[in-house]
Design a protein around this motif. Structure first.
Motif, short mmCIF file in Angstrom:
data_model
loop_
_atom_site.label_atom_id
_atom_site.label_comp_id
_atom_site.label_asym_id
_atom_site.label_seq_id
_atom_site.Cartn_x
_atom_site.Cartn_y
_atom_site.Cartn_z
N MET A 162 0.80 -1.22 0.00
CA MET A 162 0.00 0.00 0.00
C MET A 162 0.84 1.29 0.00
N ASP A 175 -1.91 9.76 4.83
CA ASP A 175 -1.91 8.42 4.24
C ASP A 175 -2.00 7.36 5.31
N LYS A 209 -7.80 5.73 7.47
CA LYS A 209 -8.67 6.64 6.71
C LYS A 209 -9.70 7.33 7.62
N ASP A 254 -4.24 10.89 0.41
CA ASP A 254 -4.27 9.70 -0.43
C ASP A 254 -5.58 8.93 -0.18
N ASN A 255 -5.99 8.13 -1.15
CA ASN A 255 -7.07 7.14 -0.99
C ASN A 255 -8.45 7.72 -0.72
N GLU A 286 -2.83 2.32 -6.25
CA GLU A 286 -1.45 1.92 -6.59
C GLU A 286 -1.40 0.53 -7.23
MG LIG Z 1 -2.39 5.22 0.79
#
Ligand SMILES: [Mg+2]
Ligand SMILES: Cn1ncc2cc([C@H](O)c3cccc(CNC(=O)c4cc(-c5ccc(F)cc5)cc(O)c4O)c3)ccc21
Length: 214
Positions: free
Chosen positions: A40, A141, A144, A169-170, A199
């Motif tokens: 990840m 990152d 979450k 990110d994400n 990714e």
């Molecule tokens: Mg990430």
């Protein structure tokens, strides 16, 4: 005894990358994750977007939440101005031990300060502990469901200034719905979504770039 994925990722760096050459470390990790085992890291596609934001901001002070194996810390540190520094928080000591070695292989120990501990515990202490006034760039990152509480905590602790950039990110996969809702509707931020892919896959994901307006 069975090795872990971060240990195998580190072994691939030590086998395929050149000591002191950060870009060869980034390439070795991306090749390992494409050819051997998914991991990840922000990866090469979203990594290019990260690179362009870092180059545009030209940050003297960067905070990263979620080091994992150190891929994005190395990627960011490559692009910092001469006295630029990144503080990166990792709560998992095993991840931190791997990341330290990846950072050392890249030769970036002077530019990357890896701190072991949870973001919620460390964010209130950063000013006094590291003599940082505010961050020019924050890369989110980590877990979450921590993006939103930690953003509010950074606001409260005075770690953001007018013009500070948050890059998350994400925001699609795994997703950060409460963070997106807050940051896109808050009058204190101006946000922009950079569509990309998770990714090393074809799954949609993206980065949310937000400017703190003060
Ligand atoms: Mg990430
Ligand atoms: C509190 N605190 N403070 C510091 C700190 C640091 C950490 C660790 O670095 C850590 C450990 C485990 C998970 C994460 C979050 N990352 C993810 O969960 C993720 C998932 C996927 C994905 C996507 C699709 C899948 F199918 C599976 C995984 C793709 C991605 O890019 C991710 O970043 C971060 C944790 C809490 C921390």
């Amino acid at each position: 005894t069975q090795s872990t994925r971060p240990q195998r990722l580190l072994a691939a760096v030590q086998k395929n990358a050149t000591r002191g050459d950060p870009r060869s470390v980034v390439l070795a990790i991306d090749q390992f994750c494409r050819q051997k085992e998914w991991a990840m890291n922000v990866g090469d596609e979203k990594g290019c977007i990260l690179d362009s934001v870092v180059s545009e901001v030209n940050p003297g002070a960067v905070l990263e939440l979620g080091t994992y194996c150190g891929y994005s810390a190395v990627r960011i540190a490559c692009l910092l101005p001469p006295h630029g520094k990144i503080i990166t928080l990792e709560f998992n000591p095993d991840n931190a031990a791997i990341a330290r070695q990846v950072i050392a292989w890249a030769g970036l120990e002077e530019k990357i300060q890896l701190v072991v501990g949870a973001s919620g515990d460390w964010i209130p202490k950063i000013k006094e502990q590291f003599g940082v006034k505010t961050f020019d760039l924050v890369f989110l990152d980590h877990w979450k469901d921590r993006y939103l509480p930690d953003t509010k905590l950074m606001e409260e602790c005075g770690l953001l200034r007018e013009g500070s950039i948050l890059l998350a990110d994400n925001v699609i996969c795994p997703g950060t719905p409460d963070y997106l809702e807050y940051i896109r509707n808050s009058p204190r931020y101006k946000s922009q979504y950079f569509k990309s892919h998770l990714e090393y896959t074809k799954v949609e994901d993206g980065l949310e770039k937000s400017v703190f307006l003060g």
